[in-house]
Write a protein that holds these residues in place. Sequence first.
Motif: not given
Length: 67
Positions: A41-42, A44-49
């Motif tokens: 999840a972390r 994926a969040l970094d990729d989205c940012k």
Amino acid sequence: MTLRKVHPRTQPAPVQGIGGDSESGNTDSVKHQAAAYGKIARQALDDCKQGLAADEALERRRNSSGQ
């Protein structure tokens, strides 16, 4: 004419962890699984940012060049 499909409800398969049994109180496998999901999840969040920052930079370049 409308066709309807009936999907039977199924129960999910029990989660089998490595090194522990939830009935006996050993939750090490659940902790490891939760840590793995948290890591995913972390990431994926970094990729989205990163994707959002790249989109914003591209939009700024488009607007500043007059395109």
